[in-house]
Design a protein around this motif. Structure first.
Motif, PDB file in Angstrom:
ATOM      1  N   HIS A  40      47.697   4.411  -0.788  1.00  0.00           N
ATOM      2  CA  HIS A  40      47.967   4.010  -1.946  1.00  0.00           C
ATOM      3  C   HIS A  40      47.526   2.699  -2.326  1.00  0.00           C
ATOM      4  O   HIS A  40      47.343   2.294  -3.584  1.00  0.00           O
ATOM      5  CB  HIS A  40      49.445   3.779  -1.876  1.00  0.00           C
ATOM      6  CG  HIS A  40      50.365   5.047  -1.786  1.00  0.00           C
ATOM      7  ND1 HIS A  40      50.669   5.885  -2.758  1.00  0.00           N
ATOM      8  CD2 HIS A  40      50.693   5.740  -0.686  1.00  0.00           C
ATOM      9  CE1 HIS A  40      51.496   7.085  -2.229  1.00  0.00           C
ATOM     10  NE2 HIS A  40      51.535   6.966  -1.140  1.00  0.00           N
ATOM     11  N   GLU A  41      46.828   1.963  -1.536  1.00  0.00           N
ATOM     12  CA  GLU A  41      46.236   0.826  -1.944  1.00  0.00           C
ATOM     13  C   GLU A  41      44.880   0.422  -1.228  1.00  0.00           C
ATOM     14  O   GLU A  41      44.438   1.058  -0.108  1.00  0.00           O
ATOM     15  CB  GLU A  41      47.146  -0.555  -1.348  1.00  0.00           C
ATOM     16  CG  GLU A  41      48.469  -0.717  -2.183  1.00  0.00           C
ATOM     17  CD  GLU A  41      49.193  -1.916  -1.422  1.00  0.00           C
ATOM     18  OE1 GLU A  41      49.965  -2.322  -2.463  1.00  0.00           O
ATOM     19  OE2 GLU A  41      48.982  -2.270  -0.271  1.00  0.00           O
ATOM     20  N   VAL A  42      43.979  -0.142  -1.945  1.00  0.00           N
ATOM     21  CA  VAL A  42      42.715  -0.716  -1.289  1.00  0.00           C
ATOM     22  C   VAL A  42      42.968  -2.178  -0.900  1.00  0.00           C
ATOM     23  O   VAL A  42      43.213  -3.093  -1.965  1.00  0.00           O
ATOM     24  CB  VAL A  42      41.693  -0.427  -2.366  1.00  0.00           C
ATOM     25  CG1 VAL A  42      40.276  -0.664  -1.872  1.00  0.00           C
ATOM     26  CG2 VAL A  42      41.753   1.044  -2.902  1.00  0.00           C
ATOM     27  N   ILE A  43      42.595  -2.468   0.270  1.00  0.00           N
ATOM     28  CA  ILE A  43      42.613  -4.054   0.724  1.00  0.00           C
ATOM     29  C   ILE A  43      41.042  -4.222   1.244  1.00  0.00           C
ATOM     30  O   ILE A  43      40.407  -3.615   2.183  1.00  0.00           O
ATOM     31  CB  ILE A  43      43.606  -3.967   1.996  1.00  0.00           C
ATOM     32  CG1 ILE A  43      44.694  -3.691   1.317  1.00  0.00           C
ATOM     33  CG2 ILE A  43      43.520  -5.409   2.310  1.00  0.00           C
ATOM     34  CD1 ILE A  43      45.944  -3.714   2.490  1.00  0.00           C
ATOM     35  N   LEU A  44      40.446  -5.224   0.458  1.00  0.00           N
ATOM     36  CA  LEU A  44      39.305  -6.002   0.878  1.00  0.00           C
ATOM     37  C   LEU A  44      39.457  -7.420   0.934  1.00  0.00           C
ATOM     38  O   LEU A  44      39.722  -8.069   0.230  1.00  0.00           O
ATOM     39  CB  LEU A  44      38.532  -5.526  -0.251  1.00  0.00           C
ATOM     40  CG  LEU A  44      37.875  -4.085  -0.664  1.00  0.00           C
ATOM     41  CD1 LEU A  44      37.149  -4.223  -1.613  1.00  0.00           C
ATOM     42  CD2 LEU A  44      37.084  -3.792   0.632  1.00  0.00           C
ATOM     43  N   ASN A  45      39.444  -7.854   2.270  1.00  0.00           N
ATOM     44  CA  ASN A  45      39.648  -9.260   2.548  1.00  0.00           C
ATOM     45  C   ASN A  45      41.047  -9.524   2.031  1.00  0.00           C
ATOM     46  O   ASN A  45      42.119  -9.101   2.481  1.00  0.00           O
ATOM     47  CB  ASN A  45      38.529 -10.157   2.167  1.00  0.00           C
ATOM     48  CG  ASN A  45      37.496  -9.558   3.028  1.00  0.00           C
ATOM     49  OD1 ASN A  45      37.168  -9.098   3.888  1.00  0.00           O
ATOM     50  ND2 ASN A  45      36.112 -10.017   2.145  1.00  0.00           N
ATOM     51  N   ASN A  46      40.972 -10.639   1.129  1.00  0.00           N
ATOM     52  CA  ASN A  46      42.237 -11.285   0.727  1.00  0.00           C
ATOM     53  C   ASN A  46      42.642 -10.402  -0.598  1.00  0.00           C
ATOM     54  O   ASN A  46      43.763 -11.159  -1.398  1.00  0.00           O
ATOM     55  CB  ASN A  46      42.470 -12.564   0.735  1.00  0.00           C
ATOM     56  CG  ASN A  46      41.153 -13.196  -0.537  1.00  0.00           C
ATOM     57  OD1 ASN A  46      40.270 -12.418  -0.898  1.00  0.00           O
ATOM     58  ND2 ASN A  46      41.585 -14.498  -0.924  1.00  0.00           N
ATOM     59  N   VAL A  47      42.141  -9.509  -0.979  1.00  0.00           N
ATOM     60  CA  VAL A  47      42.366  -8.790  -2.320  1.00  0.00           C
ATOM     61  C   VAL A  47      42.798  -7.570  -2.030  1.00  0.00           C
ATOM     62  O   VAL A  47      42.571  -6.610  -1.213  1.00  0.00           O
ATOM     63  CB  VAL A  47      40.949  -8.657  -3.090  1.00  0.00           C
ATOM     64  CG1 VAL A  47      41.305  -7.833  -4.427  1.00  0.00           C
ATOM     65  CG2 VAL A  47      40.231  -9.916  -3.458  1.00  0.00           C
ATOM     66  N   THR A  48      44.162  -6.894  -2.789  1.00  0.00           N
ATOM     67  CA  THR A  48      44.606  -5.872  -2.688  1.00  0.00           C
ATOM     68  C   THR A  48      44.723  -5.274  -4.028  1.00  0.00           C
ATOM     69  O   THR A  48      45.201  -5.908  -4.882  1.00  0.00           O
ATOM     70  CB  THR A  48      46.102  -6.063  -2.101  1.00  0.00           C
ATOM     71  OG1 THR A  48      46.051  -6.626  -0.885  1.00  0.00           O
ATOM     72  CG2 THR A  48      46.755  -4.834  -2.318  1.00  0.00           C
ATOM     73  N   ILE A  49      44.433  -4.029  -4.163  1.00  0.00           N
ATOM     74  CA  ILE A  49      44.266  -3.128  -5.369  1.00  0.00           C
ATOM     75  C   ILE A  49      45.233  -2.133  -5.278  1.00  0.00           C
ATOM     76  O   ILE A  49      45.086  -1.227  -4.310  1.00  0.00           O
ATOM     77  CB  ILE A  49      42.819  -2.868  -5.864  1.00  0.00           C
ATOM     78  CG1 ILE A  49      41.820  -4.045  -5.669  1.00  0.00           C
ATOM     79  CG2 ILE A  49      42.696  -2.034  -7.276  1.00  0.00           C
ATOM     80  CD1 ILE A  49      40.550  -3.686  -6.020  1.00  0.00           C
ATOM     81  N   ASP A  50      45.975  -1.923  -6.263  1.00  0.00           N
ATOM     82  CA  ASP A  50      46.887  -0.682  -6.508  1.00  0.00           C
ATOM     83  C   ASP A  50      46.525   0.170  -7.541  1.00  0.00           C
ATOM     84  O   ASP A  50      46.604  -0.070  -8.684  1.00  0.00           O
ATOM     85  CB  ASP A  50      48.292  -0.887  -6.555  1.00  0.00           C
ATOM     86  CG  ASP A  50      49.281   0.257  -6.553  1.00  0.00           C
ATOM     87  OD1 ASP A  50      48.912   1.233  -6.808  1.00  0.00           O
ATOM     88  OD2 ASP A  50      50.402   0.067  -6.398  1.00  0.00           O
ATOM     89  N   PRO A  51      45.611   1.251  -7.421  1.00  0.00           N
ATOM     90  CA  PRO A  51      45.099   2.085  -8.603  1.00  0.00           C
ATOM     91  C   PRO A  51      46.139   2.707  -9.375  1.00  0.00           C
ATOM     92  O   PRO A  51      46.051   2.880 -10.378  1.00  0.00           O
ATOM     93  CB  PRO A  51      44.129   3.034  -7.942  1.00  0.00           C
ATOM     94  CG  PRO A  51      44.180   2.530  -6.342  1.00  0.00           C
ATOM     95  CD  PRO A  51      45.256   1.825  -6.153  1.00  0.00           C
ATOM     96  N   GLU A  52      47.325   3.070  -8.778  1.00  0.00           N
ATOM     97  CA  GLU A  52      48.225   3.842  -9.712  1.00  0.00           C
ATOM     98  C   GLU A  52      49.013   2.889 -10.512  1.00  0.00           C
ATOM     99  O   GLU A  52      49.211   3.004 -11.763  1.00  0.00           O
ATOM    100  CB  GLU A  52      49.372   4.193  -8.871  1.00  0.00           C
ATOM    101  CG  GLU A  52      48.767   5.384  -7.721  1.00  0.00           C
ATOM    102  CD  GLU A  52      49.923   6.244  -7.236  1.00  0.00           C
ATOM    103  OE1 GLU A  52      50.830   5.973  -7.523  1.00  0.00           O
ATOM    104  OE2 GLU A  52      49.500   7.133  -6.185  1.00  0.00           O
ATOM    105  N   SER A  53      49.450   1.612 -10.059  1.00  0.00           N
ATOM    106  CA  SER A  53      49.968   0.662 -10.910  1.00  0.00           C
ATOM    107  C   SER A  53      49.176  -0.346 -11.602  1.00  0.00           C
ATOM    108  O   SER A  53      49.286  -1.245 -12.515  1.00  0.00           O
ATOM    109  CB  SER A  53      51.021  -0.291 -10.100  1.00  0.00           C
ATOM    110  OG  SER A  53      50.482  -0.912  -9.160  1.00  0.00           O
TER     111      SER A  53
END
Length: 225
Positions: A125-138
């Protein structure tokens, strides 16, 4: 996320467009076989909603063409033809799901989200790249757990670069994906430069451990070492 709806029934098409746009997807449409072929040949999509019975041809042939073009677009067959033969044929040709008509829009949303998670985010449900978290749905981005405010286009640009991490993305591909086929009317790419500039500044100021690298005259690459 960019979705192509291939559907010839006007009421059904409008209902799908309206419903999915409320979920902040970028929607493009094709109402016959030839227009659909043109679209898939020129543009890339995160998900395609495909009717089988189309004026001018069979939707299953669209699947065959996607396979020939080695496209990786997610495909959900949305059809009133709920026969087991059509379902098996579609899945064998590379469709990711099959949704028979009639259906509730809530189920369509769930199917689209499921396909996007599998195709783009490895089921997460989320994409985590190092210290960045991305929630495509919200449409939320956090750096070190703190929300990073982005406008709609900045988010779309970031998400497209993230789904193509470490790959060189051309300016044309980025523009087509984020701004849709209306990009054909643009005289230049100044609007892209502006969004990229703002996005890079916000990422830097928030100490995000990802970087958007500009490849002069060609495009951009997202780095997350």
């Amino acid at each position: 996320m960019k979705i192509l709806i291939i559907e010839d029934e006007p009421d059904m098409l409008q209902n799908m467009v309206t419903s999915l746009e409320k979920e902040k997807y970028r929607i493009e449409t094709a109402t016959n076989f030839n227009d659909a072929l043109d679209k898939i040949g020129i543009y890339e999509y995160d998900c395609i909603l495909l009717d089988i019975s189309l004026p001018g041809g069979n939707g299953l042939d669209i699947l065959s063409e996607l396979k020939k073009l080695q496209k990786t677009d997610g495909v959900i067959i949305v059809s009133a033809k709920n026969s087991i033969d059509d379902k098996v044929a579609g899945l064998n040709l590379g469709a990711d799901d099959y949704l028979p008509k009639p259906f509730h829009m809530a189920e369509l949303h769930a199917r689209v989200k499921s396909v996007l998670r599998r195709k783009k985010f490895e089921g997460s449900h989320e994409v985590i790249l190092n210290n960045v978290t991305i929630d495509p749905e919200s449409h939320a981005v956090k750096v070190n757990g703190k929300e990073l405010p982005l406008n709609r286009k900045e988010f779309d640009v970031l998400l497209y670069l993230v789904t193509n991490k470490s790959r060189l993305v051309s300016k044309t591909a980025l523009a087509e994906h984020v701004w849709g086929d209306q990009i054909d009317e643009a005289d230049n790419f100044e609007f892209i430069y502006s969004q990229i500039k703002n996005l890079r500044k916000k990422l830097k100021d928030s100490q995000a451990e990802i970087e958007i690298q500009a490849i002069y005259g060609i495009g951009y690459k997202l780095l997350a070492e």
